[in-house]
Scaffold this active site. Structure first.
Site, mmCIF file in Angstrom:
data_model
loop_
_atom_site.group_PDB
_atom_site.id
_atom_site.type_symbol
_atom_site.label_atom_id
_atom_site.label_comp_id
_atom_site.label_asym_id
_atom_site.label_seq_id
_atom_site.Cartn_x
_atom_site.Cartn_y
_atom_site.Cartn_z
ATOM 1 N N SER A 150 0.831 -1.199 0.000
ATOM 2 C CA SER A 150 0.000 0.000 0.000
ATOM 3 C C SER A 150 0.880 1.269 0.000
ATOM 4 C CB SER A 150 -0.961 -0.044 1.189
ATOM 5 O OG SER A 150 -2.034 0.854 1.023
ATOM 6 N N GLU A 240 -10.002 -4.243 -5.594
ATOM 7 C CA GLU A 240 -9.491 -3.167 -4.740
ATOM 8 C C GLU A 240 -9.747 -1.779 -5.316
ATOM 9 O OE1 GLU A 240 -5.615 -3.478 -2.947
ATOM 10 O OE2 GLU A 240 -5.439 -5.572 -3.546
ATOM 11 N N HIS A 270 -7.317 -6.123 -0.046
ATOM 12 C CA HIS A 270 -6.158 -5.231 0.026
ATOM 13 C C HIS A 270 -5.181 -5.714 1.099
ATOM 14 C CE1 HIS A 270 -4.008 -1.431 -0.359
ATOM 15 N NE2 HIS A 270 -4.061 -1.281 0.947
#
Length: 313
Positions: A150, A240, A270
């Site tokens: 991320s 996502e 995610h």
């Protein structure tokens, strides 16, 4: 520590309300951090993991190995959390599973968080940590990869770009899980997935940017000189919020001539890799990244194989 697995749908069902609570832009960052840290003990490290606290870049860090404690290869792991949350504690399980699967020492860094420390604090910490690994810990740059999820995935790319452009140091590989490579982008097609919601992520992106420029490659590496990047493997879930951004980033890497592979997961959420100790499919995904890193850092020859529910490109 022993691990157990649960059916993927069960874990997804249990996680959704937790992330809705923790990733809430109406809550102070202090409370968000407490909630995220509270869930960390549920994610276990694999048997044989050795976790040693240390300092990198004058910041708290951990060195994680599984089996042999001294390794010739290393991975600098940069945790996710939208640059405002997360720590080595929240990502210890993921990092330990990656250490086992890559046969490398994995170093996790407690880089400075926004809004208290906006851009470029996190990038400065990550670059300094990598440089310390190669100058003081005696790792060869080509045998040190950078990985992250991320925001940490975006930070991994930004770190590699700065290391190459400013220091002439070329990391051995990049392993990226749903990398947030353009925090300033507001064109997400979905407002939420099982983990991320855009109200929270956009708020965090602004907190991290501070007074910076949204197109600065240090903040948004999507806008950087991508052709200089090392071999890269990217994982993304097809449901996502970040899916369109990550696919566009992978396409740019291909156009730039980078050795890149993108693996899409139809079932994983995610950064489901963080639940590798709970969900077999997540453990398989970490294994794929580990095999990629092992092949690129010099342990073995050959390329990794995507897991059964994944689509490689």
């Amino acid at each position: 520590m022993s691990t157990f697995t649960l059916p993927l749908p069960v874990v997804a069902f249990l996680l959704k309300p937790y992330f809705r609570l923790a990733f809430n832009s109406r809550l102070p960052y202090r409370i968000q951090r407490i909630l995220l840290e509270a869930g960390a003990p549920l994610q276990q490290v694999p048997a044989g993991a050795v976790v040693r606290p240390l300092e990198l870049a004058c910041r708290p860090a951990e060195k994680i190995t599984v089996g042999v404690t001294e390794r010739p290869t290393a991975v600098l792991y940069l945790h996710g959390g939208a640059y405002t949350l997360g720590s080595p504690n929240t990502h210890r399980s993921l990092a330990a599973h990656l250490a086992r699967e890559s046969s490398s020492a994995v170093y996790t860094l407690d880089y400075r968080l926004a809004p208290e420390n906006p851009y470029p604090a996190a990038l400065d910490d990550a670059v300094s940590a990598y440089m310390q690994l190669v100058t003081e810990f005696d790792y060869e740059p080509q045998r040190v990869a950078i990985a992250g999820d991320s925001a940490g995935g975006g930070l991994a790319v930004a770190t590699a770009l700065r290391l190459i452009e400013r220091h002439g140091v070329h990391p051995g590989a990049l392993a990226l899980i749903s990398p947030w490579v353009d925090p300033g982008d507001r064109s997400a097609g979905k407002k939420a997935d099982l983990v991320v919601n855009t109200a929270w992520s956009f708020d965090a992106a602004d907190a991290y940017l501070g007074t910076g420029d949204r197109t600065d490659p240090g903040y948004a590496p999507m806008h950087g000189n991508l052709e200089i990047l090392p071999p890269t493997r990217i994982h993304i879930g097809s449901e996502e919020v970040l899916y369109p951004q990550v696919v566009a980033f992978a396409d740019k890497l291909v156009a730039a001539g980078v050795d890149v592979s993108l693996v899409e997961y139809a079932k994983l959420w995610h950064v489901a890799h963080a639940q590798a100790s709970l969900v077999k499919e997540a453990a398989d995904a970490v294994a794929d990244l580990g095999q990629f890193l092992e092949s690129k850092l010099g342990h073995t020859e050959g390329s990794s194989t995507a897991s059964a529910d994944a689509t490689p490109h």
